[in-house]
Write an enzyme that holds these catalytic residues in place. Structure first.
Site, PDB file in Angstrom:
ATOM      1  N   TYR A 144      60.641 -11.585  50.162  1.00 43.27           N
ATOM      2  CA  TYR A 144      61.436 -12.785  49.903  1.00 43.27           C
ATOM      3  C   TYR A 144      60.848 -13.997  50.620  1.00 43.27           C
ATOM      4  O   TYR A 144      60.914 -14.074  51.843  1.00 43.27           O
ATOM      5  CB  TYR A 144      62.881 -12.577  50.381  1.00 43.27           C
ATOM      6  CG  TYR A 144      63.695 -11.594  49.563  1.00 43.27           C
ATOM      7  CD1 TYR A 144      63.243 -11.110  48.342  1.00 43.27           C
ATOM      8  CD2 TYR A 144      64.928 -11.162  50.003  1.00 43.27           C
ATOM      9  CE1 TYR A 144      63.999 -10.227  47.598  1.00 43.27           C
ATOM     10  CE2 TYR A 144      65.697 -10.279  49.261  1.00 43.27           C
ATOM     11  CZ  TYR A 144      65.221  -9.815  48.059  1.00 43.27           C
ATOM     12  OH  TYR A 144      65.968  -8.941  47.323  1.00 43.27           O
ATOM     13  N   LYS A 174      59.471  -5.653  45.765  1.00 45.49           N
ATOM     14  CA  LYS A 174      60.686  -6.068  45.049  1.00 45.49           C
ATOM     15  C   LYS A 174      60.738  -7.577  45.150  1.00 45.49           C
ATOM     16  O   LYS A 174      60.823  -8.131  46.256  1.00 45.49           O
ATOM     17  CB  LYS A 174      61.878  -5.425  45.747  1.00 45.49           C
ATOM     18  CG  LYS A 174      63.223  -5.785  45.232  1.00 45.49           C
ATOM     19  CD  LYS A 174      64.228  -4.883  45.925  1.00 45.49           C
ATOM     20  CE  LYS A 174      65.642  -5.162  45.538  1.00 45.49           C
ATOM     21  NZ  LYS A 174      66.097  -6.475  45.953  1.00 45.49           N
TER      22      LYS A 174
HETATM   23  P1  FBP Z   1      71.277  -8.088  43.588  1.00 43.33           P
HETATM   24  O1  FBP Z   1      70.773  -7.469  42.317  1.00 43.33           O
HETATM   25  O2  FBP Z   1      72.748  -7.953  43.765  1.00 43.33           O
HETATM   26  O3  FBP Z   1      70.785  -9.494  43.774  1.00 43.33           O
HETATM   27  O4  FBP Z   1      70.637  -7.251  44.759  1.00 43.33           O
HETATM   28  C1  FBP Z   1      69.269  -7.330  45.003  1.00 43.33           C
HETATM   29  C2  FBP Z   1      69.039  -7.742  46.432  1.00 43.33           C
HETATM   30  O5  FBP Z   1      67.679  -7.775  46.754  1.00 43.33           O
HETATM   31  C3  FBP Z   1      69.745  -6.863  47.452  1.00 43.33           C
HETATM   32  O6  FBP Z   1      68.998  -5.750  47.779  1.00 43.33           O
HETATM   33  C4  FBP Z   1      69.940  -7.833  48.577  1.00 43.33           C
HETATM   34  O7  FBP Z   1      71.052  -7.566  49.338  1.00 43.33           O
HETATM   35  C5  FBP Z   1      70.155  -9.111  47.883  1.00 43.33           C
HETATM   36  O8  FBP Z   1      69.540  -9.030  46.645  1.00 43.33           O
HETATM   37  C6  FBP Z   1      69.570 -10.237  48.690  1.00 43.33           C
HETATM   38  O9  FBP Z   1      69.783 -11.425  48.049  1.00 43.33           O
HETATM   39  P2  FBP Z   1      69.502 -12.795  48.772  1.00 43.33           P
HETATM   40  O10 FBP Z   1      68.115 -12.725  49.267  1.00 43.33           O
HETATM   41  O11 FBP Z   1      69.683 -13.768  47.692  1.00 43.33           O
HETATM   42  O12 FBP Z   1      70.473 -12.914  49.863  1.00 43.33           O
END
Ligand code: FBP
Length: 249
Positions: A144, A174
């Site tokens: 991320y 991911k």
């Molecule tokens: P979702 O499909 O609900 O978005 O979940 C994917 C995910 O990567 C989760 O594993 C994680 O908790 C969440 O999204 C994190 O989202 P963000 O970075 O937007 O807080």
């Protein structure tokens, strides 16, 4: 190459993600999806190939339960709350030995690419990869981008995050999906031999979400990791089977 077959079916992955309780808090939940046993049951009956959660849910709802034999676990090894905004850092909360004790088939770790605390996560993540690979456990990088230098996560930024995962040694990355097929293919291309799963994101209409899933696969992804777009739906089981059918059609 690490074998991913315990997490996939016909070479594709459908991960039901359930770490949002830590990452976002109860704001994501209702009566049904606040209860981990409901989501584990959904993973089994809704056709997911694996289930991801944090250590507390793994220990209390999975490790000594029937689900241990019904759905493979990806133990999320680090986490933080949504209150942490500046210089995001998600500390390691579990060990590989605990993951094995809980019955995990793989481990996952979030790297906030570009964060002022990136170095600490690089160091924890690469140690995790070394430790997990000793037991042939696949490692999934939640890659991320989060940085004051990245105002928007464009597809090029996501491609960079996917590449960082490959360079550090992740088996699967991911990352965020985008709407343009060419850009999505570029993300997958940059991940090289690391496989790509696209994340779900905020709840959108079922129709939009299923179109995005088709695009994810057309781009060459291994599959997807979704939470809210399945278990926040009015009929999560029905939506889950539709997602399953798109992935495995
Ligand atoms: P979702 O499909 O609900 O978005 O979940 C994917 C995910 O990567 C989760 O594993 C994680 O908790 C969440 O999204 C994190 O989202 P963000 O970075 O937007 O807080």
């Amino acid at each position: 190459m690490i074998d991913l077959s315990s997490l996939t079916k016909n070479g594709r992955m459908y991960m039901l993600a359930y770490d949002q309780g830590l990452e976002h808090g109860p704001v994501d939940f209702n009566e049904f999806n606040s209860q981990p046993e409901n989501i584990l049951e959904l993973a089994v009956t809704g056709g997911a190939t694996c289930f991801a959660c944090q250590r507390g849910v793994a220990e209390k709802y999975y490790a000594r339960s029937e689900y241990r034999t019904k759905i493979p676990l990806i133990l999320k090894m680090n986490g933080k709350t949504s209150y942490v905004k500046d210089a995001p850092f998600s500390p390691m909360l579990s060990t590989v030995e605990e993951a094995l004790d809980f019955g995990a088939s793989a481990v996952g770790y979030t790297v906030y690419v570009g964060s002022p605390r990136q170095d600490e996560m690089f160091s924890e993540f690469t140690k995790l990869i070394r430790d997990a690979h000793k037991y042939n456990l696949p490692v999934i990088g939640w890659m991320y981008p989060r940085s004051p230098n990245i105002p928007t996560e464009t597809a090029e930024v996501t491609a960079y995050a996917a590449r960082v995962g490959l360079e550090l040694g992740a088996d699967v990355v991911k990352v965020k999906p985008h709407e343009d097929l060419g850009a999505m293919k570029w993300i997958v291309r940059n991940a090289g031999r690391a496989k790509v799963v696209f994340q779900g994101g905020n709840l959108t209409s079922e129709e939009n979400f299923l179109s995005q899933v088709k695009l994810d696969l057309e781009a060459g992804a291994l599959g997807l990791a979704v939470g809210r777009n399945v278990w926040q739906e009015a009929n999560p089981q029905e939506t889950s089977m539709k997602v399953h059918d798109v992935i495995f059609s």
